[in-house]
Design an enzyme around this catalytic site. Structure first.
Site, mmCIF file in Angstrom:
data_model
loop_
_atom_site.group_PDB
_atom_site.id
_atom_site.type_symbol
_atom_site.label_atom_id
_atom_site.label_comp_id
_atom_site.label_asym_id
_atom_site.label_seq_id
_atom_site.Cartn_x
_atom_site.Cartn_y
_atom_site.Cartn_z
ATOM 1 N N ALA A 64 -14.810 -28.850 14.016
ATOM 2 C CA ALA A 64 -14.121 -29.490 15.134
ATOM 3 C C ALA A 64 -12.754 -28.833 15.335
ATOM 4 O O ALA A 64 -12.225 -28.165 14.445
ATOM 5 C CB ALA A 64 -13.953 -30.975 14.857
ATOM 6 N N GLU A 110 -23.039 -29.451 10.996
ATOM 7 C CA GLU A 110 -23.775 -30.595 11.548
ATOM 8 C C GLU A 110 -24.543 -30.184 12.807
ATOM 9 O O GLU A 110 -25.665 -30.636 13.034
ATOM 10 C CB GLU A 110 -22.799 -31.727 11.860
ATOM 11 C CG GLU A 110 -22.241 -32.377 10.600
ATOM 12 C CD GLU A 110 -21.098 -33.336 10.868
ATOM 13 O OE1 GLU A 110 -21.084 -34.423 10.270
ATOM 14 O OE2 GLU A 110 -20.209 -33.002 11.684
ATOM 15 N N GLU A 130 -14.713 -31.386 5.291
ATOM 16 C CA GLU A 130 -13.881 -32.466 5.825
ATOM 17 C C GLU A 130 -12.996 -33.124 4.768
ATOM 18 O O GLU A 130 -11.864 -33.527 5.058
ATOM 19 C CB GLU A 130 -14.758 -33.533 6.493
ATOM 20 C CG GLU A 130 -15.380 -33.113 7.820
ATOM 21 C CD GLU A 130 -16.710 -32.412 7.675
ATOM 22 O OE1 GLU A 130 -17.401 -32.232 8.670
ATOM 23 O OE2 GLU A 130 -17.067 -32.019 6.526
#
Length: 256
Positions: A64, A110, A130
Site C-alpha cells: 500500500a 495479498e 505490515e
C-alpha cells in the site's frame, strides 16, 4: 494519468499491468479505483476468458502507499471502503493469473494471492511486512496465506515481516511455478491462451466450485461439485468436446 494499463491480447486474454514504476507500483487510491473499474467491467465481458495481472518486469507491487495511510484514523480507513476493491477481484468469474517479478509485499502479496495461478520470476520475493510499521495485514493476508501455506509457514512470514524467495514460496505452495527472471508475463500469457482455448463455462465452474467449496464441509463441497458437473452437460461445449474426442479432431469451443 492512468496507473493501470489494459491490453487485449486476442484469443480471449486480457492483460492488466500496474503502471506506477516511480512508486514500485504501490497501491494508491487511484490505482485501486482503476483496478476496481477494470475487474468489474471484465467480469461482465463475455469475450474475456482469462485475465493476466502483471506489475511489469521490475516489481509486482510493493504494498500500500503508506503516505496515504500514516496519519489516518480508524474511521478514515473505514470510509475508504477498500473491501470494494478486493471484492471486485474476488468476484471475477474468469480465471486470473498473476505474473510476479520482483517484490510482492503487503497489499501486493495479498493482490497476488487473489489470483488462481501465480507465475513467478526467479527473482520474485513475497512478504507481509505490515508488522514492521505497527499494523497487520488487512486485506486477506492473515487468512489467504494460512490457507495457501499452512499455519506455521504463514506465522513465520506474518510475525517476522521477512520476505521469502520465489523458490521458498513455491516449496510452501504459494507459487504455482517459477520461470527465468523477466519471463513471468510471457509465460503467464502463454498459459492464459492455453486455458482460454478450453471451454470457458467449464473453467468458470471449476474456479467457482474450488473457491466456494474450500471452506465447506467435505460432503457439502462434493454436492456442490456434483451439481456443477451435471450442469455442464447442458452446454454446447460439452457436446462439442466429447464429439471431437470421439471423432479424433480438434474441438471448437464457443462458450455456450
Amino acid at each position: 494519468m492512468s496507473e493501470v494499463r489494459l491490453e487485449r491480447g486476442g484469443e480471449g486474454v486480457v492483460v492488466l499491468t500496474l503502471d506506477r514504476p516511480e512508486a514500485r507500483n504501490a497501491l494508491s487510491p487511484g490505482m485501486r479505483e482503476e483496478l476496481t473499474a477494470h475487474f468489474t467491467a471484465l467480469a461482465q465481458d463475455a469475450d474475456v476468458r482469462v485475465v493476466v495481472l502483471s506489475g511489469g518486469t521490475k516489481v509486482f507491487a510493493a504494498g500500500a502507499d503508506l503516505r496515504t495511510m500514516a496519519e489516518a484514523s480508524p474511521s478514515d480507513m473505514m470510509r475508504r471502503g477498500s473491501e470494494r476493491f478486493w471484492g471486485s477481484i474476488r468476484n471475477l468469474p474468469q480465471p486470473l493469473i498473476a505474473a510476479v517479478e520482483g517484490w510482492a509485499l503487503g497489499g501486493g502479496c495479498e493482490l497476488a494471492m487473489h489470483a488462481d495461478i501465480i507465475v513467478a520470476g526467479e527473482g520474485a520475493r513475497f512478504g507481509q511486512p505490515e508488522i514492521k510499521v505497527g499494523i497487520m495485514p488487512g486485506s486477506g493476508g492473515t487468512q489467504r496465506l494460512v490457507r495457501a501455506v499452512g499455519k506455521f509457514k504463514a506465522m513465520r512470514m506474518l510475525l517476522t515481516g521477512e520476505p521469502v524467495t520465489a523458490a521458498a514460496a513455491e516449496a510452501m505452495g504459494l507459487v504455482s511455478e517459477i520461470v527465468p527472471e523477466g519471463e513471468a508475463l510471457g509465460h503467464a500469457t502463454e498459459l492464459a491462451r492455453s486455458i482460454a482455448a478450453l471451454p470457458p463455462l467449464a473453467a468458470r465452474k471449476i474456479k467457482e466450485v474450488v473457491l466456494a467449496g474450500a471452506d465447506q464441509p467435505l460432503d457439502a463441497a462434493l454436492l456442490m461439485e456434483r451439481q456443477a458437473f451435471q450442469l455442464l452437460f447442458d452446454t454446447a461445449d460439452q457436446k462439442e468436446g466429447m464429439a471431437a474426442f470421439l471423432e479424433k479432431r480438434k474441438p471448437d469451443f464457443k462458450g455456450r
